[in-house]
Design a protein around this motif. Structure first.
Motif, PDB file in Angstrom:
ATOM      1  N   GLY A 126    -131.098  37.037  47.732  1.00  0.00           N
ATOM      2  CA  GLY A 126    -130.400  36.178  47.482  1.00  0.00           C
ATOM      3  C   GLY A 126    -130.017  36.143  46.081  1.00  0.00           C
ATOM      4  N   ARG A 133    -138.162  38.105  47.055  1.00  0.00           N
ATOM      5  CA  ARG A 133    -137.074  37.156  47.335  1.00  0.00           C
ATOM      6  C   ARG A 133    -135.720  37.823  47.353  1.00  0.00           C
ATOM      7  NH1 ARG A 133    -136.442  31.434  46.533  1.00  0.00           N
ATOM      8  NH2 ARG A 133    -134.167  31.009  46.166  1.00  0.00           N
ATOM      9  N   THR A 176    -129.874  34.072  55.274  1.00  0.00           N
ATOM     10  CA  THR A 176    -130.228  34.409  53.841  1.00  0.00           C
ATOM     11  C   THR A 176    -130.639  33.452  53.093  1.00  0.00           C
ATOM     12  OG1 THR A 176    -128.967  36.379  53.909  1.00  0.00           O
ATOM     13  CG2 THR A 176    -129.525  35.791  51.609  1.00  0.00           C
ATOM     14  N   VAL A 177    -129.747  32.247  53.248  1.00  0.00           N
ATOM     15  CA  VAL A 177    -129.910  31.100  52.441  1.00  0.00           C
ATOM     16  C   VAL A 177    -131.419  30.326  53.058  1.00  0.00           C
ATOM     17  CG1 VAL A 177    -129.304  28.833  51.867  1.00  0.00           C
ATOM     18  CG2 VAL A 177    -127.763  30.798  51.911  1.00  0.00           C
ATOM     19  N   ARG A 218    -138.908  37.584  57.628  1.00  0.00           N
ATOM     20  CA  ARG A 218    -138.233  36.748  56.648  1.00  0.00           C
ATOM     21  C   ARG A 218    -138.785  35.221  56.692  1.00  0.00           C
ATOM     22  NH1 ARG A 218    -132.438  38.833  55.433  1.00  0.00           N
ATOM     23  NH2 ARG A 218    -132.523  37.080  54.088  1.00  0.00           N
ATOM     24  N   ALA A 240    -133.052  35.862  43.114  1.00  0.00           N
ATOM     25  CA  ALA A 240    -134.036  36.830  43.662  1.00  0.00           C
ATOM     26  C   ALA A 240    -135.165  37.222  42.570  1.00  0.00           C
ATOM     27  CB  ALA A 240    -133.358  38.291  44.015  1.00  0.00           C
ATOM     28  N   PRO A 280    -135.135  33.183  52.502  1.00  0.00           N
ATOM     29  CA  PRO A 280    -134.976  33.980  51.127  1.00  0.00           C
ATOM     30  C   PRO A 280    -136.074  34.932  50.992  1.00  0.00           C
ATOM     31  CG  PRO A 280    -135.335  32.056  50.501  1.00  0.00           C
ATOM     32  CD  PRO A 280    -135.191  31.894  51.997  1.00  0.00           C
TER      33      PRO A 280
END
Length: 60
Positions: A55, A53, A5-6, A26, A58, A9
């Motif tokens: 996370g 986006r 996720t990091v 992604r 976002a 994003p």
């Protein structure tokens, strides 16, 4: 939140004619994700594509 996720994003989302939404991929940067969207649009895909986006930040 996990490491993917990091690191990735930015999502490319596709919506079909029936309103169903699918994650296409992604990406690490917005520019990279937008390039994918532009490629689909340039080839005349009829579905709707956009970048989102995910996370903690976002809204950016």
């Amino acid at each position: 939140m996990n490491d993917s996720t990091v690191a990735l994003p930015w999502l490319v989302i596709r919506q079909d004619d029936n309103g169903n939404r699918y994650r296409v991929g992604r990406y690490a940067t917005r520019a990279e994700a937008q390039k994918i969207v532009d490629g689909f649009e340039d080839r005349g895909h009829k579905q709707l594509y956009w970048v989102e986006r995910v996370g903690p930040n976002a809204a950016k």
